[in-house]
Write an enzyme that holds these catalytic residues in place. Structure first.
Site, PDB file in Angstrom:
ATOM      1  N   LYS A 115     -15.238  15.262   4.705  1.00  0.00           N
ATOM      2  CA  LYS A 115     -15.137  14.007   5.569  1.00  0.00           C
ATOM      3  C   LYS A 115     -15.595  12.957   4.685  1.00  0.00           C
ATOM      4  O   LYS A 115     -14.932  11.621   5.050  1.00  0.00           O
ATOM      5  CB  LYS A 115     -16.094  14.054   6.741  1.00  0.00           C
ATOM      6  N   LYS A 196      -6.500  24.666   6.800  1.00  0.00           N
ATOM      7  CA  LYS A 196      -6.748  25.041   8.104  1.00  0.00           C
ATOM      8  C   LYS A 196      -5.825  23.836   8.841  1.00  0.00           C
ATOM      9  O   LYS A 196      -5.653  22.937   8.675  1.00  0.00           O
ATOM     10  CB  LYS A 196      -8.001  25.147   8.404  1.00  0.00           C
ATOM     11  N   LYS A 199      -7.077  18.569  13.443  1.00  0.00           N
ATOM     12  CA  LYS A 199      -6.893  17.528  14.371  1.00  0.00           C
ATOM     13  C   LYS A 199      -6.563  16.386  13.619  1.00  0.00           C
ATOM     14  O   LYS A 199      -6.218  15.145  14.114  1.00  0.00           O
ATOM     15  CB  LYS A 199      -7.572  17.423  15.497  1.00  0.00           C
TER      16      LYS A 199
HETATM   17  P1  TYM Z   1     -14.519  20.864  16.318  1.00  0.00           P
HETATM   18  O1  TYM Z   1     -14.301  20.004  17.397  1.00  0.00           O
HETATM   19  O2  TYM Z   1     -13.920  20.416  14.943  1.00  0.00           O
HETATM   20  O3  TYM Z   1     -13.646  22.127  16.670  1.00  0.00           O
HETATM   21  C1  TYM Z   1     -13.756  22.919  17.840  1.00  0.00           C
HETATM   22  C2  TYM Z   1     -13.797  24.677  17.715  1.00  0.00           C
HETATM   23  O4  TYM Z   1     -12.264  24.875  16.895  1.00  0.00           O
HETATM   24  C3  TYM Z   1     -12.496  25.647  15.747  1.00  0.00           C
HETATM   25  N1  TYM Z   1     -11.472  25.302  14.671  1.00  0.00           N
HETATM   26  C4  TYM Z   1     -10.774  26.117  14.454  1.00  0.00           C
HETATM   27  N2  TYM Z   1     -10.571  27.536  14.486  1.00  0.00           N
HETATM   28  C5  TYM Z   1      -9.576  28.098  13.899  1.00  0.00           C
HETATM   29  N3  TYM Z   1      -8.479  27.526  13.143  1.00  0.00           N
HETATM   30  C6  TYM Z   1      -8.609  26.205  13.061  1.00  0.00           C
HETATM   31  N4  TYM Z   1      -7.557  25.758  12.130  1.00  0.00           N
HETATM   32  C7  TYM Z   1      -9.678  25.612  13.740  1.00  0.00           C
HETATM   33  N5  TYM Z   1      -9.988  24.396  13.642  1.00  0.00           N
HETATM   34  C8  TYM Z   1     -11.032  24.092  14.206  1.00  0.00           C
HETATM   35  C9  TYM Z   1     -13.894  25.154  15.326  1.00  0.00           C
HETATM   36  O5  TYM Z   1     -14.639  26.150  14.323  1.00  0.00           O
HETATM   37  C10 TYM Z   1     -14.745  25.156  16.442  1.00  0.00           C
HETATM   38  O6  TYM Z   1     -15.445  26.314  16.881  1.00  0.00           O
HETATM   39  N6  TYM Z   1     -19.125  20.816  14.848  1.00  0.00           N
HETATM   40  C11 TYM Z   1     -18.156  21.412  15.798  1.00  0.00           C
HETATM   41  C12 TYM Z   1     -18.521  20.938  17.168  1.00  0.00           C
HETATM   42  C13 TYM Z   1     -19.974  21.421  17.660  1.00  0.00           C
HETATM   43  C14 TYM Z   1     -20.582  22.730  17.912  1.00  0.00           C
HETATM   44  C15 TYM Z   1     -21.733  22.631  18.310  1.00  0.00           C
HETATM   45  C16 TYM Z   1     -19.976  24.101  17.945  1.00  0.00           C
HETATM   46  C17 TYM Z   1     -21.189  20.672  17.612  1.00  0.00           C
HETATM   47  N7  TYM Z   1     -22.375  21.347  18.153  1.00  0.00           N
HETATM   48  C18 TYM Z   1     -22.629  23.426  18.515  1.00  0.00           C
HETATM   49  C19 TYM Z   1     -20.871  25.161  18.320  1.00  0.00           C
HETATM   50  C20 TYM Z   1     -22.167  24.813  18.551  1.00  0.00           C
HETATM   51  C21 TYM Z   1     -16.843  20.832  15.572  1.00  0.00           C
HETATM   52  O7  TYM Z   1     -16.792  19.812  14.997  1.00  0.00           O
HETATM   53  O8  TYM Z   1     -15.940  21.746  16.019  1.00  0.00           O
END
Ligand code: TYM
Length: 327
Positions: A115, A196, A199
């Site tokens: 990032k 991957k 978004k």
């Molecule tokens: P975020 O919002 O980027 O993504 C949400 C969830 O989607 C999963 N993910 C994917 N899984 C499979 N293939 C993909 N291409 C893909 N892109 C995203 C992510 O692994 C995630 O599970 N930091 C985290 C949010 C967060 C969080 C937490 C998660 C904040 N605090 C505590 C668990 C526990 C995030 O940015 O996810």
């Protein structure tokens, strides 16, 4: 309110598009945990603001994500749903955990490095500190399992490290969380199967958003990159077709082997055509359910979730403060 069930905690950032990668990597697994675990699902808006957000859009996206959680099947009678910024214990514990986190540990985080390259004009301290806030999210609830996609594994590892470190320094306080990585943990971009699905991808053809309409889905799948050859097979030298097969399998529950058989000699075009319809049929009830959710209902769900999250998180925070000598 303290439950006998083990705790599962996870969250998604309300930063716009939620795609099928997010669904298959996380939400799908959340649904399967709801009966066996006390699940806590957060809308992590403080994480979102580490990248510049337009206030009106952030508000809209947060409301939209809440509706999506519900429409996908998160049941507020079973699971606690809340918004991170409404529970101050998250940032309080993050500050405390900052004091036992080393700079080197955060500098190693691949998501930060990625990032920091992508948002060169805004490499803020929050972006750097993001994994510590995520550790606080997890550790506040004495979490046993964290269902996430592959890209969050390094962050969950840090939460485990910090929990161990705190326990060693101040005595047993935190449960050590386990990551829970499912079959859809790494869904790849439709336009580039070596990266991957994301978004923040510039090309909307990279992903299928859960809110995409029928024509958009058909177009995006038709344009999805394929591999050379014609054989429909799960294989490391066929990253694009393997990705399409994985999505097909996870949304339809048809075993990959059966899909390979079904599309023998049929070619990529037929696979894509059918996959588009599988996605459309899968998303239809979710999109319809979203339309039925009104503000009053979602407000009530949030209010109840926030109360529970506040109570649970405060128990841990009080313990942490006491152990550290904070009055
Ligand atoms: P975020 O919002 O980027 O993504 C949400 C969830 O989607 C999963 N993910 C994917 N899984 C499979 N293939 C993909 N291409 C893909 N892109 C995203 C992510 O692994 C995630 O599970 N930091 C985290 C949010 C967060 C969080 C937490 C998660 C904040 N605090 C505590 C668990 C526990 C995030 O940015 O996810």
């Amino acid at each position: 309110m303290l439950t006998q069930k083990p705790i599962a905690f996870s969250g998604i950032q309300p930063s716009g598009i939620i795609h099928i990668g997010n669904y298959l990597g996380s939400i799908k697994n959340w649904l399967e945990l709801q009966d066996r675990y006390q699940c806590i699902f957060c809308l992590v808006d403080y994480h979102s603001i580490t990248v510049r957000q337009t206030p009106a859009e952030l508000r809209k996206n947060t409301e939209g994500l809440l509706k999506l959680y519900l429409a996908c099947g998160i049941d507020p009678k079973k699971s606690i749903i809340f918004i991170q910024s409404q529970v101050p214990a998250h940032t309080e514990l993050a500050w405390i955990l900052n004091t036992i986190t080393y700079l080197g540990e955060l500098k190693r985080m691949t998501q930060f490095k990625d990032k920091a390259t992508r948002y060169k004009e805004n490499v803020n301290v929050g972006l750097f500190d993001y994994p510590v806030l995520m550790a606080a999210d997890i550790l506040l609830y004495q979490t046993n399992v964290v269902p996430v996609g592959q890209d969050q594994l390094q962050h969950v590892e840090l939460a485990r490290t910090l929990a161990h470190r705190f326990n060693q320094l101040y005595g047993e306080t935190f449960t050590i969380p386990q990551p829970l990585i499912g079959k859809g943990a790494k869904i790849m971009g439709l336009d580039d199967p070596t990266k991957k699905m994301s978004k923040s991808a510039k090309n909307p053809g990279n992903y299928i958003a859960l809110t995409d309409d029928v024509e958009t889905i058909r177009k995006k799948i038709a344009r999805a990159v394929t591999d050379s050859g014609y054989e429909v097979k799960l294989s490391p030298d066929k990253p694009a077709i393997s990705n399409l097969l994985t999505i097909y399998h996870l949304l339809s529950n048809i075993p990959i082997k059966d899909l390979e058989k079904k599309y023998t000699d049929k070619g990529y075009a037929k696979l894509k055509k059918d996959l588009a319809e599988v996605i459309i049929n899968f998303l239809k009830p979710i999109q319809e359910k979203i339309k039925t959710l009104d503000q009053k209902t979602t407000n009530q769900i949030l209010a109840a979730g926030t109360r529970k999250a506040q109570t649970l998180s405060q128990l841990t925070l009080n313990r942490v403060k006491e152990k550290m000598g904070l009055i």
